[in-house]
Design an enzyme around this catalytic site. Structure first.
Site, short mmCIF file in Angstrom:
data_model
loop_
_atom_site.label_atom_id
_atom_site.label_comp_id
_atom_site.label_asym_id
_atom_site.label_seq_id
_atom_site.Cartn_x
_atom_site.Cartn_y
_atom_site.Cartn_z
CG ASP A 2 -2.17 0.70 1.11
OD1 ASP A 2 -2.38 1.31 -0.32
OD2 ASP A 2 -2.69 1.26 2.02
CG ASN A 50 -7.15 -3.05 -6.12
OD1 ASN A 50 -6.17 -3.52 -5.94
ND2 ASN A 50 -7.57 -1.99 -5.40
C1 FPP Z 1 -1.89 -0.02 -3.28
O1 FPP Z 1 -1.40 1.28 -3.49
C2 FPP Z 1 -1.22 -0.70 -4.37
C3 FPP Z 1 -1.90 -1.21 -5.36
C4 FPP Z 1 -3.46 -1.58 -5.40
C5 FPP Z 1 -1.17 -1.97 -6.46
C6 FPP Z 1 -0.08 -2.81 -6.00
C7 FPP Z 1 0.66 -3.24 -7.14
C8 FPP Z 1 1.89 -3.14 -7.45
C9 FPP Z 1 3.04 -2.72 -6.44
C10 FPP Z 1 2.40 -3.31 -8.91
C11 FPP Z 1 1.96 -4.51 -9.58
C12 FPP Z 1 2.59 -5.92 -9.01
C13 FPP Z 1 3.51 -6.39 -9.74
C14 FPP Z 1 3.98 -7.78 -8.92
C15 FPP Z 1 4.38 -6.21 -10.99
P1 FPP Z 1 -2.50 2.40 -3.49
O2 FPP Z 1 -2.48 2.69 -5.03
O3 FPP Z 1 -3.84 2.17 -2.72
O4 FPP Z 1 -1.51 3.63 -2.97
P2 FPP Z 1 -2.42 4.86 -2.07
O5 FPP Z 1 -3.19 4.24 -0.90
O6 FPP Z 1 -1.26 5.65 -1.63
O7 FPP Z 1 -3.13 5.51 -3.23
#
Ligand code: FPP
Length: 221
Positions: A2, A50
């Site tokens: 996150d 998501n």
């Molecule tokens: C949460 O941060 C993260 C995600 C929803 C996606 C996680 C995905 C990756 C790290 C990349 C893809 C994975 C691989 C294995 C290539 P957020 O977007 O909710 O962050 P925020 O809360 O700060 O907005």
């Protein structure tokens, strides 16, 4: 993983840059976890919820996933076996093909296994297990009154993997967000304010050391 979005925002970058930095960090942390002797890690890459994000961000995440799955060494690191859990039916043919490829390419490695949760939700996983058992019951292979917790465990995505010992959530939110619901009944939790792309091997070590000092009673005394 996150906090990618907030990490990017702080730097005046698009959210997708945060996801890219987050994906890079996954390799660092998973290799390190393997070196520590951890046998299984599950990384939450994309939840069943998501899809609610703007199309642009979903597309960017899927493109990033495809990139990383293709660049096998980039994602898997040394001696890491990759497996994917989640509902793959909603993923593109291309992504499905690359998942098959990377699972096959890394399957004989004897280090850590890293599960990537993609289009994964804990409730979805439990519903799937219930459907599988209901089917067996309808066929007369199992009696409903004899369905046990163990049988549910055998019908989740990872029947042969121990329940989660430790769940680490970075970036300040104090919730599970539909992650490993069945496997987390007695998990320990470790939260941190650090955004995932900034989460270092030192932070990971801190979480493990903290975990090692917990007294796990599993409902006993
Ligand atoms: C949460 O941060 C993260 C995600 C929803 C996606 C996680 C995905 C990756 C790290 C990349 C893809 C994975 C691989 C294995 C290539 P957020 O977007 O909710 O962050 P925020 O809360 O700060 O907005």
């Amino acid at each position: 993983m996150d906090g990618n979005g907030r990490w990017a925002k702080k730097r005046g970058l698009p959210r997708s840059a945060g996801h890219r930095a987050g994906a890079q960090n996954l390799k660092t942390i998973s290799e390190f976890a393997g070196e520590l002797g951890i046998k299984y890690i599950t990384a939450y890459a994309f939840s069943t919820e998501n899809w609610k994000r703007p199309k642009e961000e979903v597309d960017a995440l899927m493109a990033l996933l495809l990139d990383y799955l293709r660049d096998k060494e980039q994602l898997a690191g040394k001696n890491v076996t990759i497996r994917v859990i989640g509902d793959r039916s909603a993923l593109s043919d291309e992504i499905n093909r690359e998942i098959d490829n990377i699972e096959e390419y890394t399957k004989d490695r004897d280090g850590m296994v890293m599960y990537l949760a993609i289009n994964y939700g804990g409730r979805q996983e439990i519903a799937r297990a219930v459907r599988r058992l209901a089917k067996q019951a309808a066929q007369g292979d199992v009696r409903p009154e004899e369905i046990t917790e163990e049988m549910i465990s055998e019908n989740i995505y990872t029947p042969d993997v121990p329940e989660a010992d430790l769940i680490i959530r970075p970036s300040g939110e104090l919730r599970l967000s539909n992650f490993l619901l069945w496997q987390s009944a007695y998990s320990e939790f470790w939260f941190s304010d650090i955004h995932w792309p900034d989460f270092t091997t030192k932070d990971f070590t801190r979480a493990i050391l903290d975990y090692q000092n917990r007294n796990r009673r599993f409902g006993g005394v």
